[in-house]
Design an enzyme around this catalytic site. Structure first.
Site, PDB file in Angstrom:
ATOM      1  N   GLY A 100     -45.951  10.541 -42.541  1.00 16.92           N
ATOM      2  CA  GLY A 100     -46.296   9.453 -41.634  1.00 16.92           C
ATOM      3  C   GLY A 100     -45.194   9.240 -40.614  1.00 16.92           C
ATOM      4  N   GLU A 101     -45.028   8.014 -40.167  1.00 15.40           N
ATOM      5  CA  GLU A 101     -44.009   7.608 -39.195  1.00 15.40           C
ATOM      6  C   GLU A 101     -44.288   8.115 -37.784  1.00 15.40           C
ATOM      7  OE1 GLU A 101     -40.116   8.801 -40.428  1.00 15.40           O
ATOM      8  OE2 GLU A 101     -40.262   7.888 -42.413  1.00 15.40           O
TER       9      GLU A 101
END
Length: 608
Positions: free
Chosen positions: A574-575
């Site tokens: 993610g991120e």
């Protein structure tokens, strides 16, 4: 008595008679517009406002006559001030040696700022001229004295900063008067205020409000230089006007503005003619037809989105990491404690996360948006505080958020998109942070696609078999409780989503409405994109799938969205990390369509 005729050399003072000073018979109705200027005079006023420019180049060496300077300073001194405090003073600087010393201060801080910029932004900044300290014959410094008038100056009891605001009004007056005189003005801000104050020998209680460079110019640009250079855009005035309270947008006399409805209405299909032109150009480029594979279609889609061939390069780029917490965390769907969300936000802002490393490599900016973190976050550069609430509710017990909260989060996302594009970004990248958000993502994907929870649910940050089984059960219970209708995407978001899901959906739609490409990250972005597509089906024209996550729900979402992932590296972080890895690929596709020669232009023989 009529107004006393005045020339520009005799500015009005508080003692100059005005029409309003004339006694009036209260029995005679008055025209509300009796003090209005003539049409020609009003046009001149609005023209000088519209044509005011922050000028950085094109100054002429002609001196500014003393009588003109006196008029400008008199106009500045007539600015309104809270409590009539008149906190300003003006320092007129013409000495070359002094200006060279001040220019050295500005260059040092300019260089420090340039070094902090991501790659593309740094190159764009290098092309800008940000100071005309030495190019202009006159510099004027506007200062502020917060102590002027003593302890009981009206308007400063609760808000002492009104002295600063009043001094800015003096700057505005001077700037407008300068434009009326045909003078350009540049506002230089690359200073440490105390260093500049010391250079000017200011007393300690004075602060520098503005450093202005004045001179005659060869021409005035039709638009602000930062707009014509592509550094930034102007926000629509309808988005900047609020009625009665913040958030209720609308211009007087017009229908209220619904930002979400406006954005949805602005999302249109890609330009077919531009896509056809891009395909034709791909066929004439000095390479075998189809040899760039998926990248050829990427370039075609970019052209269709931009409405021209070739499309502008998608740079600079910015990844927006939307962070929020989830009430469903209470169901034990992850071994990670909820406070990790806030801790990782701090890590992003400190530059220590993977997203920061990948963004630095790709030359992209990282912005973090607190749209619903459970903890209170300290204000720091790079953090946008847009908290709807400190986390959502547990969707196994009721809706994760109210419908009003879902709309508010959608609006946050589309406003962030507009602001980042207004700041000059030409490619947006989705990022996310929120412990337990893969559970909410799987529920959203099931709600929008009808997928089986067992097939759409993954192991998130790495969970054991018992936690995985609990996670699937939680999603099943939520679906049974809410019986979602994908025809009402806001209700689906409200039932299961996190604030970051709704904000990401708005972010994606905001990019699409502005015809700016948005690179999707993993399963959280995929779930948000499903919501965006349910609200505005043509939104997918702006979407590019950066990668395929190992989360099974992501493949389901991409299949429904009909998007081809550009990389497949087994990522599940993610991120925004996977999307950032795809950024150079998308930029390369756009550059190839723009820069690669065609067979005819290069004199290369095409195959028969």
């Amino acid at each position: 008595m009529p107004d006393t005729p005045r020339t520009p050399d005799t500015p009005r003072t508080p003692d100059t008679p005005n029409v309003s000073d004339t006694p009036h018979d209260p029995g005679i109705p008055r025209d509300p517009g009796e003090h209005r200027y003539s049409d020609e005079q009003r046009e001149a006023v609005y023209r000088v406002i519209a044509e005011r420019r922050d000028v950085r180049r094109g100054f002429r060496p002609d001196p500014v006559p003393a009588d003109v300077l006196r008029r400008l300073l008199a106009a500045a001194h007539q600015a309104p001030s809270v409590g009539f405090s008149q906190p300003w003073d003006f320092i007129v600087i013409t000495d070359r040696a002094r200006r060279e010393q001040i220019a050295a201060l500005a260059r040092r801080h300019r260089d420090e700022f340039a070094a902090s910029l991501p790659g593309v932004r740094a190159r764009a900044f290098d092309r800008l001229k940000i100071s005309s300290i030495l190019d202009t014959p006159v510099n004027i410094v506007v200062t502020c004295d917060r102590t002027r008038g003593g302890r009981y100056t009206l308007g400063r009891h609760v808000q002492p900063q009104t002295a600063d605001f009043s001094s800015v009004l003096a700057v505005a007056n001077l700037w407008l008067a300068a434009r009326a005189e045909g003078l350009g003005v540049g506002w230089v801000s690359f200073f440490d205020e105390r260093e500049l104050a010391a250079q000017l020998l200011l007393p300690a209680h004075l602060e520098v409000i503005a450093y202005l460079c004045l001179g005659y110019v060869t021409e005035f640009a039709p638009e602000p230089e930062l707009a014509t250079a592509g550094w930034a855009r102007r926000r629509p005035v309808s988005w900047a006007v609020h009625t009665e309270e913040f958030g209720r947008r609308g211009l007087p006399g017009e229908e209220p503005v619904d930002p979400l409805a406006d954005v949805i209405a602005a999302i249109v299909p890609p330009d077919a003619a531009a896509m056809t032109a891009a395909r034709e150009r791909q066929g004439r480029m000095t390479k075998p037809r189809g040899s760039l594979g998926v990248l050829e279609e990427v370039s075609v889609r970019l052209a269709g989105l931009a409405g021209c061939c070739p499309a502008p390069l998608p740079e600079p780029a910015c990844v927006a990491v939307f962070a929020a917490d989830h009430g469903v965390h209470a169901q034990g769907v992850t071994p990670w404690p909820q406070e990790v969300t806030a801790q990782m936000v701090a890590n992003f802002l400190a530059g220590g996360a993977v997203v920061n490393a990948f963004a630095a490599q790709a030359g992209a900016e990282v912005t973090v948006v607190d749209v619903g973190v459970a903890a209170a976050l300290e204000p720091v550069p790079g953090l946008l505080p847009r908290k709807i609430a400190p986390g959502t509710a547990d969707f196994t017990a009721g809706p994760a958020m109210t419908r009003e909260q879902a709309v508010a989060a959608l609006t946050v996302g589309l406003e962030i998109a507009r602001d980042l594009v207004a700041a000059g970004n030409r490619c947006l990248i989705t990022g996310d942070m929120g412990i337990a958000n893969t559970t909410a993502s799987a529920a959203l994907i099931c709600a929008f696609t009808g997928a089986d929870p067992a097939e759409a649910t993954g192991r998130g940050t790495g969970i054991d078999a018992a936690t995985y089984a609990r996670k699937v059960d939680v999603i099943c219970r939520g679906l049974a409780l809410h019986r979602p209708d994908p025809a009402d995407p806001v209700a689906v978001l409200a039932a299961f989503g996190g604030f970051e899901h709704a904000a990401l959906a708005g972010f994606i739609m905001g990019a699409a409405a502005l015809r700016i490409p948005v690179i999707l990250d993993g399963v959280i972005s995929g779930a948000a994109a499903l919501a965006a597509a349910a609200l505005a089906p043509d939104v997918t024209a702006a979407c590019f799938a950066g990668h395929r996550s190992v989360e099974p729900g992501h493949a389901i979402a991409l299949d429904r969205l009909e998007l081809t992932p550009l990389v497949d590296l087994g990522l599940r972080l993610g991120e925004g990390t996977g999307a950032l890895l795809a950024l150079p690929l998308i930029q390369s596709a756009a550059r190839a369509l723009r820069d690669v020669a065609t067979f005819d232009s290069a004199g290369v023989t095409d195959k028969q």
